[in-house]
Design an enzyme around this catalytic site. Sequence first.
Site, mmCIF file in Angstrom:
data_model
loop_
_atom_site.group_PDB
_atom_site.id
_atom_site.type_symbol
_atom_site.label_atom_id
_atom_site.label_comp_id
_atom_site.label_asym_id
_atom_site.label_seq_id
_atom_site.Cartn_x
_atom_site.Cartn_y
_atom_site.Cartn_z
ATOM 1 N N LYS A 44 -25.980 0.338 -4.832
ATOM 2 C CA LYS A 44 -24.609 -0.180 -4.786
ATOM 3 C C LYS A 44 -23.902 0.188 -3.479
ATOM 4 C CE LYS A 44 -24.074 -0.159 -9.798
ATOM 5 N NZ LYS A 44 -23.792 0.713 -10.951
ATOM 6 N N GLY A 91 -31.578 0.794 -8.630
ATOM 7 C CA GLY A 91 -30.412 0.942 -9.492
ATOM 8 C C GLY A 91 -29.181 1.277 -8.677
ATOM 9 N N SER A 92 -28.338 2.127 -9.227
ATOM 10 C CA SER A 92 -26.978 2.310 -8.703
ATOM 11 C C SER A 92 -26.898 2.826 -7.272
ATOM 12 C CB SER A 92 -26.205 3.260 -9.608
ATOM 13 O OG SER A 92 -26.189 2.736 -10.912
ATOM 14 N N THR A 93 -27.919 3.545 -6.794
ATOM 15 C CA THR A 93 -27.836 4.016 -5.407
ATOM 16 C C THR A 93 -27.761 2.826 -4.450
ATOM 17 O OG1 THR A 93 -30.240 4.247 -5.504
ATOM 18 C CG2 THR A 93 -28.958 6.264 -5.670
#
Lengths: 627, 355
Positions: free
Chosen positions: A296, A292-294
């Site tokens: 990014k 997920g966002s990590t």
Amino acid sequence: MLKQIQFRRRLLTTLVAITFFFCLVAGKLFYVQIVDGVSLQAKALDQWTRDVPLVARRGGLYDRNGYLLAGTQTSYTMYVRPVEVTDPSSIARLTSEVTGVDYGTLSAKTSRKGVSEVTIAKKLTHEQMATIAASGLRGIYFSRDISRYYPYGDFFSGMMGFTDYDVKGQTGLELYYDDYLKGIDGYQLNNTDIRGKRLDSEVSYIPSVDGCNVVLTIDKSIQYFAESAVQNALLEYRAKQAACIVMDAQTGGISALAQAPSFDLNAVPRDHLDALFAMCKIGAVSDVHEMGSTFKILTMAIALNEGKASLNDTFYCPGSREVDGQRIKCWKTKGHGSQTFAEAVQNSCNCAFMDLALRVGVDTMYRYFDAFGLTSKSGIDVAGETSGLLLKRENVKPVDLARIGFGQAIAVTPIGLVRAVTACINGGLLLVPHVMERVEDYTGKIVKTTYTRSTRVISESTSATVRQLLLGVVDGGSGRLAGVPGYQIGGKTGTAQKYKDGGIDRGKYLSSFIGFCTMDDPRYVVFLYVDEPQGYLYYGSQVAAPYVGSVFANILQYIGAKPSVTSPKSTFVMPDFAGLNYAQVLTQTKALGLYLEASGEGSRVDYQFPVAGAECEEGCVVLVNLS
Amino acid sequence: MAVVLFLGAFGLVMLYSASNYTASVRYDDAWYFVKRQGIALAVAIVVMSVTSRLNPNWIRKANLPLLAVSVVLMCLVFVPSLGVESYGAKRWLGIGPLSMQPSELAKFAFVWSAAWWIDRHPLARWRNQLPVVGVGVLFCVLLLLEPNMSVTMIMVGLMLCMLLIGGAKGKHFALYLVPVVAAVPVLIAMEPYRLQRLLAFVDPWASPKGEGYQLIQSYYALGSGGFFGVGLFNSRQKYMFLPFAESDFIFSVVGEELGFVGAALLMAAMVYVVYLGYRIASSCSDRLHALGAYGVTTVIALQSLLNVAVVTGCVPPTGVPLPFVSYGGSSLVCFSLAVGYLLSVDRINRRTLGV
């Protein structure tokens, strides 16, 4: 006369024949004794002696500062042979004095008859044993027991591993470095007759060589901070698992690797093998997750490094993007509107990262994934490591690439992510994570060190920009709870939906936070994840970030880092948002300087955290659910 | 005489070395075997001294009774109350605390009576050979019934040697060789363990705990000795690893403690004894005693040769004591009787020459 001649001739024949045969035998004798002698003697030696092994002392495992984490202890068991005992009461009195055990209990044991041996006391120290032995009382015997002990018990458990009953490494580092730790057993050779009875008091020794000591990169204190964080997170969220990796951003050395649930190494729960097996498996190296966002962080680093994005770029988020005719929603379905790059990072806007990934293109993205080491194993010295799980390059459609941009459709190991993110923030160098610092033999001579190599993945200036962007996340974005007042900490939250059988596993999340301290001196990277937290809270910003914050606070205090900014935080009382719509809540929270996270598809707030009336610190994260 | 006494004394020393551990374990007396052998040696010296002073012509009259006594004693072995069975063979006669092997006496009785017969009936004629062969075969059958393979082999050898010295012709030997060779498969068929022994001899390592054990242990002893040995009394193999270290395998202990040099010297001493015996035989003008001395010496020669051949693995393992050296009273006394006879013949020779 003829007969006489024949007699002498035949007599001579006999003599010559016999002498000839004797010479043949002598030849064979020479062959056996001289030619074959050495090998025969070696075989014979084998049957003449019985060897008693002298067990080598197993080396210890130490933290980087020399604290013993795993050691070997020798204890003694005292027993008596009743037929040889002449003075049971004296034995009981002496043993009582030495061990402090009640005289009556011991007396009952020492005066027992009719058995060959009675165990009197266990786990005696060498001094206690020597005192009792010095008394010269008849009938007392001692046996030596060697056992492994772990001064901190339930600490670094799965990583450390344990030994079997013969003190041989069975799991974890005890197994991984068993060849160094175990040493070389010696032998005591006794001359015996055919029945194994000893012949003389002369004994030859082949001395044992003590095992090497393994010094780890683990810092006992930092490990302790990580341990308490994961234990508390596991309890608070009744999660399946919680784990925390702390890596030295300059060397790749693992300063801490904690995993919960765990177990006490001094009382290994061998009765529940399935559970034990699960706890011994180091998920941080052997499990792959869609992060997920990590993830990014990597997308932004790649885009910046390739010049496909700059801090001046703006992104517009309407709440979703349509790629290849498929609508991919942002986590915030109402959309983030127009944002700068920094704001997009703070908002963790999926649309912005879809754009970035599509701008870079699949070839370049995959080339960087190779460079970041995601497609191979990191090389950490922990058994059971796996590499990342990526779609085949030729199968990646734009819709997949868009998802990869914000951390879906690509699964990596936690250690793989930590390694890659570390390269993003430490100036651009990819390091090899490792747990072993050096191996020393019993004289202290270093016999092995970890060869640290680094490869450049992104430029130093890109790395500095990434740090700056991540600083914003903790300073004013979703990562606020990971912050430590007065210190410049950067990081990124992550909340990933878990998949099961090809579909979304509803209600199951991997909540995580990865961060570093500090901005000017990026020394430690901390990654903490909570696997399947239960209850309303599952956002990385709320589940994982606070624990990372506590770890950072402890580390900064421990290393004596000076605060660079002083901003005393004031507290306030949380207002009640119930019944308000999203815009109203946003206005109020902005006014209070709070960071808002909203979930749900409705229009009115039916739930909030922290609850109304709670005393909160300035700048905290508020979660509201709209229904 | 001096050489034989030396061998006897040497045997006693080696016997102590080889047996003290086994004796102290089995009989709680390290000197057990040495005491018994010492008594036997004393008796043997007396026997030797007496017979060497006798006129050797006593064998003229005594050979046939001795032969008869031998046959009777060898038959008595099979009487259950008198025969002592040991390791699956009935070789000993037990009378109170004493025990004796009739076969020891039988060898000498055979050569003396054969000498006596040949003296009067030269063997160049086929007919004259029949009694020698007949008695020899009778002994062989009795020995095989015990069973005692080693003495049987010696007996066959003696028979052939006596035929040789008696003047038998080459074609006769060819004839005798046929049944001897034919006997081998028959004997193996009778007792399958013989085949095992034979195989163990070919490759002792195939059954290190079974049939090959004795030979391997003997190899271990000899191999450990090397050139100069591990030193007197320092054998390791005697600690019950080597079977029959005090008797049949005493030569292994000699090889281990005194090395190749010691063992080779011991063999040289044996050959020297044989040489002396044959010299006596060859310089004897009396045909009977020439033949008798030859026969007695051949007994010593063949038995010594067989023993060292077994110990060094030249022939399949079979139990035979080393003359004068191995433990065994009846063997020692019988051999001293034989040596005494040789010395008496020597004495007669010198007198004849002196006159």
